[in-house]
Motif scaffolding. Structure first.
Motif, PDB file in Angstrom:
ATOM      1  N   TRP A 120       0.825  -1.217   0.000  1.00 33.10           N
ATOM      2  CA  TRP A 120       0.000   0.000   0.000  1.00 33.10           C
ATOM      3  C   TRP A 120       0.854   1.260   0.000  1.00 33.10           C
ATOM      4  CZ3 TRP A 120      -4.799   0.161  -1.382  1.00 33.10           C
ATOM      5  CH2 TRP A 120      -5.613  -0.971  -1.215  1.00 33.10           C
ATOM      6  N   ARG A 121       1.956   1.235   0.722  1.00 29.17           N
ATOM      7  CA  ARG A 121       2.853   2.388   0.760  1.00 29.17           C
ATOM      8  C   ARG A 121       3.379   2.708  -0.634  1.00 29.17           C
ATOM      9  NH1 ARG A 121       8.668   2.182   3.721  1.00 29.17           N
ATOM     10  NH2 ARG A 121       9.071   1.008   1.814  1.00 29.17           N
ATOM     11  N   GLY A 122       3.806   1.672  -1.358  1.00 29.53           N
ATOM     12  CA  GLY A 122       4.312   1.872  -2.709  1.00 29.53           C
ATOM     13  C   GLY A 122       3.237   2.342  -3.667  1.00 29.53           C
ATOM     14  N   LEU A 123       2.037   1.801  -3.511  1.00 30.02           N
ATOM     15  CA  LEU A 123       0.938   2.171  -4.390  1.00 30.02           C
ATOM     16  C   LEU A 123       0.594   3.654  -4.229  1.00 30.02           C
ATOM     17  CD1 LEU A 123      -0.777   0.519  -6.403  1.00 30.02           C
ATOM     18  CD2 LEU A 123      -2.529   0.386  -4.631  1.00 30.02           C
ATOM     19  N   PHE A 124       0.465   4.092  -2.985  1.00 28.66           N
ATOM     20  CA  PHE A 124       0.138   5.498  -2.740  1.00 28.66           C
ATOM     21  C   PHE A 124       1.315   6.411  -3.099  1.00 28.66           C
ATOM     22  CE2 PHE A 124      -3.164   3.814   0.263  1.00 28.66           C
ATOM     23  CZ  PHE A 124      -4.252   4.410  -0.362  1.00 28.66           C
ATOM     24  N   GLY A 125       2.522   5.995  -2.746  1.00 28.76           N
ATOM     25  CA  GLY A 125       3.692   6.820  -3.040  1.00 28.76           C
ATOM     26  C   GLY A 125       3.894   7.012  -4.534  1.00 28.76           C
ATOM     27  N   GLY A 126       3.865   5.910  -5.275  1.00 28.76           N
ATOM     28  CA  GLY A 126       4.034   5.993  -6.720  1.00 28.76           C
ATOM     29  C   GLY A 126       2.903   6.774  -7.372  1.00 28.76           C
ATOM     30  N   GLY A 127       1.671   6.567  -6.867  1.00 33.34           N
ATOM     31  CA  GLY A 127       0.519   7.275  -7.432  1.00 33.34           C
ATOM     32  C   GLY A 127       0.633   8.779  -7.282  1.00 33.34           C
ATOM     33  N   LEU A 128       1.118   9.235  -6.111  1.00 33.06           N
ATOM     34  CA  LEU A 128       1.260  10.673  -5.897  1.00 33.06           C
ATOM     35  C   LEU A 128       2.308  11.268  -6.833  1.00 33.06           C
ATOM     36  CD1 LEU A 128       0.646  13.250  -4.294  1.00 33.06           C
ATOM     37  CD2 LEU A 128       2.457  12.591  -2.702  1.00 33.06           C
ATOM     38  N   ILE A 129       3.446  10.587  -6.972  1.00 32.57           N
ATOM     39  CA  ILE A 129       4.502  11.109  -7.848  1.00 32.57           C
ATOM     40  C   ILE A 129       4.007  11.224  -9.286  1.00 32.57           C
ATOM     41  CG2 ILE A 129       6.806  10.702  -8.779  1.00 32.57           C
ATOM     42  CD1 ILE A 129       7.474   9.228  -6.177  1.00 32.57           C
ATOM     43  N   VAL A 130       3.291  10.195  -9.755  1.00 32.08           N
ATOM     44  CA  VAL A 130       2.763  10.223 -11.125  1.00 32.08           C
ATOM     45  C   VAL A 130       1.749  11.356 -11.276  1.00 32.08           C
ATOM     46  CG1 VAL A 130       1.345   8.984 -12.804  1.00 32.08           C
ATOM     47  CG2 VAL A 130       3.184   7.794 -11.606  1.00 32.08           C
ATOM     48  N   ALA A 131       0.876  11.517 -10.275  1.00 32.15           N
ATOM     49  CA  ALA A 131      -0.137  12.571 -10.339  1.00 32.15           C
ATOM     50  C   ALA A 131       0.508  13.949 -10.456  1.00 32.15           C
ATOM     51  CB  ALA A 131      -1.028  12.512  -9.107  1.00 32.15           C
ATOM     52  N   ILE A 132       1.593  14.160  -9.712  1.00 29.76           N
ATOM     53  CA  ILE A 132       2.297  15.448  -9.764  1.00 29.76           C
ATOM     54  C   ILE A 132       2.974  15.630 -11.116  1.00 29.76           C
ATOM     55  CG2 ILE A 132       4.207  16.779  -8.797  1.00 29.76           C
ATOM     56  CD1 ILE A 132       3.533  15.538  -6.079  1.00 29.76           C
ATOM     57  N   MET A 133       3.598  14.550 -11.623  1.00 30.27           N
ATOM     58  CA  MET A 133       4.306  14.650 -12.898  1.00 30.27           C
ATOM     59  C   MET A 133       3.359  14.926 -14.052  1.00 30.27           C
ATOM     60  SD  MET A 133       7.207  11.669 -12.628  1.00 30.27           S
ATOM     61  CE  MET A 133       8.041  12.233 -14.109  1.00 30.27           C
ATOM     62  N   LEU A 134       2.135  14.411 -13.969  1.00 31.36           N
ATOM     63  CA  LEU A 134       1.183  14.585 -15.062  1.00 31.36           C
ATOM     64  C   LEU A 134       0.635  16.001 -15.148  1.00 31.36           C
ATOM     65  CD1 LEU A 134      -0.836  11.238 -14.899  1.00 31.36           C
ATOM     66  CD2 LEU A 134       0.888  11.918 -16.583  1.00 31.36           C
ATOM     67  N   GLN A 135       0.977  16.838 -14.155  1.00 31.93           N
ATOM     68  CA  GLN A 135       0.506  18.220 -14.185  1.00 31.93           C
ATOM     69  C   GLN A 135       1.232  19.056 -15.244  1.00 31.93           C
ATOM     70  OE1 GLN A 135      -2.194  19.076 -12.298  1.00 31.93           O
ATOM     71  NE2 GLN A 135      -2.094  16.886 -11.818  1.00 31.93           N
ATOM     72  N   GLY A 136       2.369  18.584 -15.723  1.00 29.73           N
ATOM     73  CA  GLY A 136       3.125  19.349 -16.725  1.00 29.73           C
ATOM     74  C   GLY A 136       3.578  18.466 -17.876  1.00 29.73           C
ATOM     75  N   ARG A 137       3.863  19.087 -18.992  1.00 27.07           N
ATOM     76  CA  ARG A 137       4.298  18.333 -20.175  1.00 27.07           C
ATOM     77  C   ARG A 137       5.650  17.683 -19.956  1.00 27.07           C
ATOM     78  NH1 ARG A 137       2.787  22.424 -25.210  1.00 27.07           N
ATOM     79  NH2 ARG A 137       0.505  22.385 -24.899  1.00 27.07           N
ATOM     80  N   ALA A 138       6.527  18.384 -19.232  1.00 25.81           N
ATOM     81  CA  ALA A 138       7.861  17.820 -18.979  1.00 25.81           C
ATOM     82  C   ALA A 138       7.749  16.537 -18.165  1.00 25.81           C
ATOM     83  CB  ALA A 138       8.733  18.835 -18.257  1.00 25.81           C
ATOM     84  N   GLY A 139       6.844  16.539 -17.171  1.00 26.77           N
ATOM     85  CA  GLY A 139       6.660  15.352 -16.347  1.00 26.77           C
ATOM     86  C   GLY A 139       6.140  14.179 -17.152  1.00 26.77           C
ATOM     87  N   LEU A 140       5.190  14.444 -18.046  1.00 27.56           N
ATOM     88  CA  LEU A 140       4.656  13.387 -18.903  1.00 27.56           C
ATOM     89  C   LEU A 140       5.738  12.829 -19.814  1.00 27.56           C
ATOM     90  CD1 LEU A 140       2.219  11.797 -19.909  1.00 27.56           C
ATOM     91  CD2 LEU A 140       1.726  13.672 -21.486  1.00 27.56           C
ATOM     92  N   ARG A 141       6.597  13.714 -20.320  1.00 31.15           N
ATOM     93  CA  ARG A 141       7.693  13.258 -21.179  1.00 31.15           C
ATOM     94  C   ARG A 141       8.668  12.383 -20.397  1.00 31.15           C
ATOM     95  NH1 ARG A 141       9.264  17.842 -22.561  1.00 31.15           N
ATOM     96  NH2 ARG A 141      11.048  18.080 -21.174  1.00 31.15           N
ATOM     97  N   ASP A 142       8.947  12.764 -19.142  1.00 32.82           N
ATOM     98  CA  ASP A 142       9.851  11.966 -18.311  1.00 32.82           C
ATOM     99  C   ASP A 142       9.285  10.577 -18.049  1.00 32.82           C
ATOM    100  OD1 ASP A 142      11.647  14.041 -18.165  1.00 32.82           O
ATOM    101  OD2 ASP A 142      10.916  14.777 -16.235  1.00 32.82           O
ATOM    102  N   LEU A 143       7.968  10.489 -17.879  1.00 28.24           N
ATOM    103  CA  LEU A 143       7.334   9.195 -17.622  1.00 28.24           C
ATOM    104  C   LEU A 143       7.442   8.266 -18.832  1.00 28.24           C
ATOM    105  CD1 LEU A 143       4.077  10.145 -15.674  1.00 28.24           C
ATOM    106  CD2 LEU A 143       5.949   8.735 -14.828  1.00 28.24           C
ATOM    107  N   THR A 144       7.322   8.831 -20.014  1.00 28.00           N
ATOM    108  CA  THR A 144       7.338   8.002 -21.220  1.00 28.00           C
ATOM    109  C   THR A 144       8.749   7.734 -21.736  1.00 28.00           C
ATOM    110  OG1 THR A 144       7.015   9.997 -22.572  1.00 28.00           O
ATOM    111  CG2 THR A 144       5.043   8.769 -21.914  1.00 28.00           C
ATOM    112  N   ARG A 145       9.724   8.492 -21.238  1.00 30.55           N
ATOM    113  CA  ARG A 145      11.103   8.324 -21.698  1.00 30.55           C
ATOM    114  C   ARG A 145      12.040   8.109 -20.521  1.00 30.55           C
ATOM    115  NH1 ARG A 145      11.466  13.424 -25.977  1.00 30.55           N
ATOM    116  NH2 ARG A 145       9.675  12.829 -27.290  1.00 30.55           N
TER     117      ARG A 145
END
Length: 290
Positions: free
Chosen positions: A42-67
């Motif tokens: 559960w810790r990993g699920l919530f932790g990873g989910g928050l980081i992804v949610a923050i990254m998806l707020q900007g185009r640079a974050g989305l690019r980092d996720l896909t690359r």
């Protein structure tokens, strides 16, 4: 030169903040009556989910996720391996043994950085690391290497994985590793599924605690460490992260009223004094000569 000093001080502040976030682990663990693997899931699920949610707020974050790239996958794998090995090491040997072995991290990190990056460790940081190691030994007390070889081996592997992760982040300092932090959390959750005893049926109040555990201790701590360790010599980043050890009993005192023993206070003072002395010496060394 001024910009370099500013970046260096920012790195120190970020790694100090990461150590503070990591040190809350015993506080959250004390609140949760579940096995370690369930908490890890559960810790990993919530932790990873928050980081992804923050990254998806900007185009640079989305690019980092896909690359994320090979370096990002390697950093995430090392982080996940350290988390997974750490839990059974605590079950197979004493907490004292694990704490002291992990406290050797600054030396292992400095050695890897020396071989891999030709980054010569500063003598001041090495002396401070010795003092910090002594402080950790005082805190845990009565540590003995017994016959529990597997637990000790896993603690050594944890230390090596964290050291290699720190050096990797430093080597690829121009590459965003925040996506790797998210990935490592999700990988930890996936690996823990076969061993977790009670993933389902957790009350809402405990889900909230698990969410706070993942958000603050894991997501914030790991992200701050990845950002800060890019800006610091690897050995110094590892040294500053040892602040986690003396801060752990502080949160237990705040949350549960358990007053730290004199030994914990003395050892904590050694660790904190060593880190503060290294940071202060570093700042003095970077001041421009008049």
């Amino acid at each position: 030169m001024t910009e370099a000093r500013s970046q260096h001080r920012l790195g120190i502040a970020l790694v100090v903040a990461a150590a503070i976030a990591w040190s809350t682990a015993p506080f959250f663990t004390r609140l949760l009556p579940y096995d370690s693997w369930t908490i890890l899931f559960w810790r990993g699920l919530f932790g990873g989910g928050l980081i992804v949610a923050i990254m998806l707020q900007g185009r640079a974050g989305l690019r980092d996720l896909t690359r994320i790239g090979k370096s990002g996958w390697l950093v995430a794998s090392l982080s996940t391996s350290a988390m997974i090995a750490f839990i059974p090491s605590l079950q197979l040997t004493s907490v004292s043994n694990v704490a002291i072995i992990i406290a050797t991290g600054p030396f292992v990190t400095a050695a890897l950085a020396w071989v891999w990056l030709q980054e010569v460790p500063h003598a001041r940081t090495m002396v401070a690391s010795v003092v910090a190691l002594c402080g950790v030994a005082v805190i845990v007390g009565n540590a003995r290497i017994g016959s529990d070889i597997l637990g000790i081996a896993l603690a050594c592997f944890t230390t090596l994985a964290i050291a290699a992760m720190t050096v990797m982040v430093r080597r690829h300092k121009d590459t965003s590793m925040v996506a790797a932090a998210a990935l490592s959390n999700f990988l930890g959750s996936i690996v823990s599924i076969p061993f977790a005893g009670s993933i389902a049926g957790i009350p809402g109040a405990d889900i909230l605690i698990l969410a706070m555990f993942g958000f603050f201790q894991v997501a914030l701590g790991l992200t701050l460490f990845f950002l800060g360790s890019r800006l610091l010599p690897s050995g110094q980043a590892a040294l500053i992260s040892t602040l986690e050890t003396p801060l752990m009993p502080f949160w237990i005192w705040v949350g549960f009223g358990e007053v730290p023993t004199l030994r914990v206070l003395a050892g904590g003072a050694l660790v904190m004094g060593a880190v503060i002395a290294d940071i202060a010496g570093d700042i003095r060394a970077q001041r421009p000569s008049k």
